[in-house]
Write a protein that holds these residues in place. Structure first.
Motif, PDB file in Angstrom:
ATOM      1  N   ILE A  63       0.817  -1.212   0.000  1.00 25.46           N
ATOM      2  CA  ILE A  63       0.000   0.000   0.000  1.00 25.46           C
ATOM      3  C   ILE A  63       0.853   1.265   0.000  1.00 25.46           C
ATOM      4  N   ASN A  64       2.152   1.133   0.267  1.00 31.21           N
ATOM      5  CA  ASN A  64       3.125   2.222   0.143  1.00 31.21           C
ATOM      6  C   ASN A  64       2.707   3.477   0.918  1.00 31.21           C
ATOM      7  N   LYS A  65       2.444   3.324   2.181  1.00 29.59           N
ATOM      8  CA  LYS A  65       2.119   4.476   3.021  1.00 29.59           C
ATOM      9  C   LYS A  65       3.390   5.204   3.404  1.00 29.59           C
ATOM     10  N   GLU A  66       3.334   6.520   3.289  1.00 27.12           N
ATOM     11  CA  GLU A  66       4.474   7.323   3.725  1.00 27.12           C
ATOM     12  C   GLU A  66       4.207   7.815   5.142  1.00 27.12           C
ATOM     13  N   SER A  67       5.231   7.852   5.921  1.00 28.64           N
ATOM     14  CA  SER A  67       5.073   8.398   7.261  1.00 28.64           C
ATOM     15  C   SER A  67       5.076   9.919   7.177  1.00 28.64           C
ATOM     16  N   VAL A  68       4.669  10.561   8.232  1.00 28.42           N
ATOM     17  CA  VAL A  68       4.621  12.021   8.282  1.00 28.42           C
ATOM     18  C   VAL A  68       6.024  12.597   8.099  1.00 28.42           C
ATOM     19  N   GLU A  69       7.013  11.965   8.722  1.00 29.79           N
ATOM     20  CA  GLU A  69       8.392  12.442   8.610  1.00 29.79           C
ATOM     21  C   GLU A  69       8.902  12.316   7.179  1.00 29.79           C
ATOM     22  N   ASP A  70       8.537  11.225   6.503  1.00 30.85           N
ATOM     23  CA  ASP A  70       8.956  11.054   5.113  1.00 30.85           C
ATOM     24  C   ASP A  70       8.363  12.147   4.229  1.00 30.85           C
ATOM     25  N   LYS A  71       7.097  12.497   4.464  1.00 26.00           N
ATOM     26  CA  LYS A  71       6.457  13.554   3.674  1.00 26.00           C
ATOM     27  C   LYS A  71       7.136  14.896   3.916  1.00 26.00           C
ATOM     28  N   LYS A  72       7.473  15.184   5.185  1.00 30.01           N
ATOM     29  CA  LYS A  72       8.158  16.444   5.506  1.00 30.01           C
ATOM     30  C   LYS A  72       9.516  16.511   4.818  1.00 30.01           C
ATOM     31  N   MET A  73      10.272  15.423   4.892  1.00 32.27           N
ATOM     32  CA  MET A  73      11.600  15.400   4.270  1.00 32.27           C
ATOM     33  C   MET A  73      11.489  15.564   2.756  1.00 32.27           C
TER      34      MET A  73
ATOM     35  N   GLU B 288      12.133  19.013  -2.043  1.00 26.46           N
ATOM     36  CA  GLU B 288      11.554  19.649  -3.224  1.00 26.46           C
ATOM     37  C   GLU B 288      11.691  21.165  -3.154  1.00 26.46           C
ATOM     38  N   SER B 289      11.502  21.753  -1.966  1.00 24.77           N
ATOM     39  CA  SER B 289      11.628  23.210  -1.849  1.00 24.77           C
ATOM     40  C   SER B 289      13.080  23.647  -2.043  1.00 24.77           C
ATOM     41  N   ILE B 290      14.026  22.870  -1.517  1.00 29.20           N
ATOM     42  CA  ILE B 290      15.445  23.188  -1.716  1.00 29.20           C
ATOM     43  C   ILE B 290      15.797  23.067  -3.196  1.00 29.20           C
ATOM     44  N   GLN B 291      15.251  22.067  -3.862  1.00 28.77           N
ATOM     45  CA  GLN B 291      15.500  21.892  -5.289  1.00 28.77           C
ATOM     46  C   GLN B 291      14.935  23.074  -6.076  1.00 28.77           C
ATOM     47  N   GLN B 292      13.752  23.533  -5.722  1.00 26.61           N
ATOM     48  CA  GLN B 292      13.152  24.678  -6.414  1.00 26.61           C
ATOM     49  C   GLN B 292      13.976  25.944  -6.184  1.00 26.61           C
ATOM     50  N   GLU B 293      14.511  26.123  -4.971  1.00 26.84           N
ATOM     51  CA  GLU B 293      15.363  27.285  -4.690  1.00 26.84           C
ATOM     52  C   GLU B 293      16.631  27.241  -5.545  1.00 26.84           C
ATOM     53  N   LYS B 294      17.251  26.069  -5.656  1.00 27.17           N
ATOM     54  CA  LYS B 294      18.462  25.943  -6.456  1.00 27.17           C
ATOM     55  C   LYS B 294      18.165  26.211  -7.929  1.00 27.17           C
TER      56      LYS B 294
END
Length: 74
Positions: free
Chosen positions: A44-54, A59-65
């Motif tokens: 079912i490939n559930k992501e944990s809350v910490e995985d989603k935050k990371m 993604e935000s760091i990639q967009q900044e770069k």
């Protein structure tokens, strides 16, 4: 072959009606249940809350770069 049949251990103690046999069956059921749960959890490939935050932080760091490499012209 006859040597194994004359061993000192009575093989009837491992039957499903004896306490050791019941314990072995119980351990087998628990182990099988754990395996099926692991297969279910992976499928079912559930992501944990910490995985989603990371992932969001990456993604935000990639967009900044990308923004630094290709600045918008005004």
């Amino acid at each position: 072959m006859k040597v194994f049949l004359n061993s000192g251990i009575d093989l009837k103690i491992f039957s499903p009606t004896e306490p050791i046999g019941i314990f072995i069956l119980f351990i087998g059921l628990v182990f099988s249940g754990m395996i099926f749960y692991i297969i279910y959890a992976v499928s079912i490939n559930k992501e944990s809350v910490e995985d989603k935050k990371m992932r969001n932080e990456r993604e935000s760091i990639q967009q900044e770069k990308i923004g630094k490499l290709f600045p918008k012209k005004k």
